[in-house]
Design an enzyme around this catalytic site. Structure first.
Site, PDB file in Angstrom:
ATOM      1  N   GLY A 100      -6.014  -3.866   7.378  1.00 53.02           N
ATOM      2  CA  GLY A 100      -7.179  -3.064   7.043  1.00 53.02           C
ATOM      3  C   GLY A 100      -8.398  -3.337   7.897  1.00 53.02           C
ATOM      4  O   GLY A 100      -9.150  -2.433   8.251  1.00 53.02           O
TER       5      GLY A 100
ATOM      6  N   THR B 246       0.842  -1.203   0.000  1.00 53.50           N
ATOM      7  CA  THR B 246       0.000   0.000   0.000  1.00 53.50           C
ATOM      8  C   THR B 246       0.871   1.244   0.000  1.00 53.50           C
ATOM      9  O   THR B 246       1.939   1.245   0.601  1.00 53.50           O
ATOM     10  CB  THR B 246      -0.848   0.052   1.287  1.00 53.50           C
ATOM     11  OG1 THR B 246      -1.679  -1.108   1.323  1.00 53.50           O
ATOM     12  CG2 THR B 246      -1.732   1.287   1.361  1.00 53.50           C
TER      13      THR B 246
ATOM     14  N   THR C  65      -2.217   2.610   7.010  1.00 53.25           N
ATOM     15  CA  THR C  65      -1.700   1.424   6.338  1.00 53.25           C
ATOM     16  C   THR C  65      -1.645   0.292   7.356  1.00 53.25           C
ATOM     17  O   THR C  65      -1.691   0.526   8.560  1.00 53.25           O
ATOM     18  CB  THR C  65      -0.318   1.684   5.709  1.00 53.25           C
ATOM     19  OG1 THR C  65       0.091   0.536   4.959  1.00 53.25           O
ATOM     20  CG2 THR C  65       0.733   1.995   6.753  1.00 53.25           C
ATOM     21  N   GLY C  66      -1.548  -0.932   6.861  1.00 50.19           N
ATOM     22  CA  GLY C  66      -1.501  -2.072   7.775  1.00 50.19           C
ATOM     23  C   GLY C  66      -2.757  -2.910   7.674  1.00 50.19           C
ATOM     24  O   GLY C  66      -3.438  -2.906   6.641  1.00 50.19           O
TER      25      GLY C  66
ATOM     26  N   ASP D   7      -9.129  -1.488   4.304  1.00 48.48           N
ATOM     27  CA  ASP D   7      -9.503  -0.104   4.624  1.00 48.48           C
ATOM     28  C   ASP D   7      -9.170   0.875   3.497  1.00 48.48           C
ATOM     29  O   ASP D   7      -9.768   1.958   3.411  1.00 48.48           O
ATOM     30  CB  ASP D   7      -8.747   0.349   5.873  1.00 48.48           C
ATOM     31  CG  ASP D   7      -7.234   0.257   5.679  1.00 48.48           C
ATOM     32  OD1 ASP D   7      -6.771  -0.742   5.071  1.00 48.48           O
ATOM     33  OD2 ASP D   7      -6.523   1.179   6.096  1.00 48.48           O
TER      34      ASP D   7
HETATM   35  C1  SD4 Z   1      -5.311  -3.487   3.399  1.00 54.63           C
HETATM   36  N1  SD4 Z   1      -4.384  -1.574   4.509  1.00 54.63           N
HETATM   37  O1  SD4 Z   1      -5.706  -3.920   2.325  1.00 54.63           O
HETATM   38  C2  SD4 Z   1      -4.204  -2.451   3.387  1.00 54.63           C
HETATM   39  C3  SD4 Z   1      -2.876  -3.151   3.374  1.00 54.63           C
HETATM   40  C4  SD4 Z   1      -1.671  -2.347   3.663  1.00 54.63           C
HETATM   41  O2  SD4 Z   1       0.638  -2.199   3.486  1.00 54.63           O
HETATM   42  O3  SD4 Z   1      -1.702  -1.257   4.156  1.00 54.63           O
HETATM   43  N2  SD4 Z   1      -0.505  -2.881   3.349  1.00 54.63           N
HETATM   44  O4  SD4 Z   1      -5.739  -3.899   4.469  1.00 54.63           O
END
Ligand code: SD4
Length: 337
Positions: free
Chosen positions: A250, A196, A247-248, A227
């Site tokens: 979601g 992301t 980020t992270g 998210d």
């Molecule tokens: C998700 N927030 O699809 C994104 C993934 C992400 O670094 O941030 N990856 O949940």
């Protein structure tokens, strides 16, 4: 001398002193662009080209993340890791200074989901288009349909994953010691495999905008959304208050309406860093012991040009750019390490 100064300050009254000095300690910049992870350095450069000539934050955050979408490094865009059925599905959203917003999700074979999201914002009465409908709209808008094929790094990592085909949806914990750690691995070129990029910017006119684009979780169930395309979760902008991006993991950002929560904390007077920390603390409280198995990072810019970030775990970094030669990668503070 010091004592006299202290007494003078004391006579001003503690509350007035502590408030103004706290605000002054926060670095203020304008224009300014922040983006998540190390890929943010290259993305910021493109955004800066727009901002430095007085361009609009909205154009900057679109141009910026397009750089990452176009890279074939198995992170963001069509070069990214596929879902567990072998298809790359992309999500993105964008928001400007007037609460205009657009989003696409579960979009396939289109190189720049962020630009499609902008078209949704500008050319339809809607905020969100998904799947085939989003692709149909993109084609009608003149976006080319790209080949259905995996990039070389994505092919390699998918083939590796297929050997066990274990469904283990974990994102972005930059420590290989975690028992549930599967992805992201380090790429062959040494970069972390983040999927992301989120970007927020304040332009010379004092207007804020944000963008977020992702391939989601590697080897996810077909149709899974996180998210990133959700206004209020992955991204939110209120031009009177600030901009925030996440980020992270979601699912856990959605649970606390992450980006919007950051904005509300800033509206209540918190600095960007504290607003991000409070939001992350909420996730920690909800997850309890399970928090060690996920990562979430948040970034925010306040209307006055102060900025900051916070993460659940060690390892989150972000790029901050406010001049031609000032584009730095900063390690985020974190709650558990
Ligand atoms: C998700 N927030 O699809 C994104 C993934 C992400 O670094 O941030 N990856 O949940």
């Amino acid at each position: 001398m010091l004592r006299r100064k202290f007494l003078q300050i004391g006579s001003l009254g503690l509350s007035a002193f502590s408030f103004s000095s706290f605000v002054n300690l926060q670095e203020k910049r304008k224009p300014l662009v922040l983006s998540t992870w190390d890929a943010g350095i290259e993305a910021n450069k493109a955004a800066w080209e727009v901002l430095k000539t007085g361009g609009r934050a909205l154009d900057a955050v679109e141009k910026g993340v397009m750089v990452t979408e176009a890279s074939q490094n198995c992170c963001v865009g069509l070069g990214a890791n596929p879902d567990r059925d072998g298809f790359v599905t992309l999500d993105a959203c964008i928001m400007d200074e007037n609460f205009n917003c657009g989003s696409v999700a579960f979009l396939e074979r289109i190189k720049h989901p962020i630009s499609v999201a902008r078209r949704v914002m500008e050319k339809t009465p809607h905020v969100m288009l998904v799947g085939n409908g989003a692709q149909q709209f993109a084609l009608a808008e003149g976006f080319p349909l790209e080949k259905q094929e995996l990039s070389e790094p994505a092919k390699k990592s998918y083939e590796k994953w297929l050997k066990k085909s274990e469904y283990n949806p974990v994102i972005n914990i930059e420590r290989s010691s975690s028992s549930v750690y599967q992805i992201p691995q380090k790429l062959d070129n040494g970069d972390w495999n983040h999927d992301t990029i989120g970007m927020i910017a304040l332009d010379a006119n004092g207007n804020l905008s944000g963008s977020c684009t992702t391939s989601g979780m590697a080897f996810k169930m077909r149709g899974r959304l996180g998210d990133s395309p959700i206004i209020g979760a992955g991204l939110y902008v209120d031009n009177e208050v600030g901009a925030a991006v996440a980020t992270g993991q979601g699912e856990d950002v959605i649970r606390v309406a992450g980006a919007h929560t950051v904005i509300e904390f800033m509206r209540a007077g918190l600095t960007p860093e504290d607003a991000c920390r409070k939001t992350i603390e909420r996730i920690l409280k909800i997850k309890g012991a399970k928090a060690k198995d996920i990562q979430v990072g948040m970034l925010a810019i306040a209307k006055n040009g102060t900025y900051g970030g916070y993460a659940l775990q060690k390892g989150f970094n972000y790029a901050v750019c406010y001049a031609d030669n000032k584009n730095n990668l900063l390690d985020s503070k974190f709650l558990i390490g």
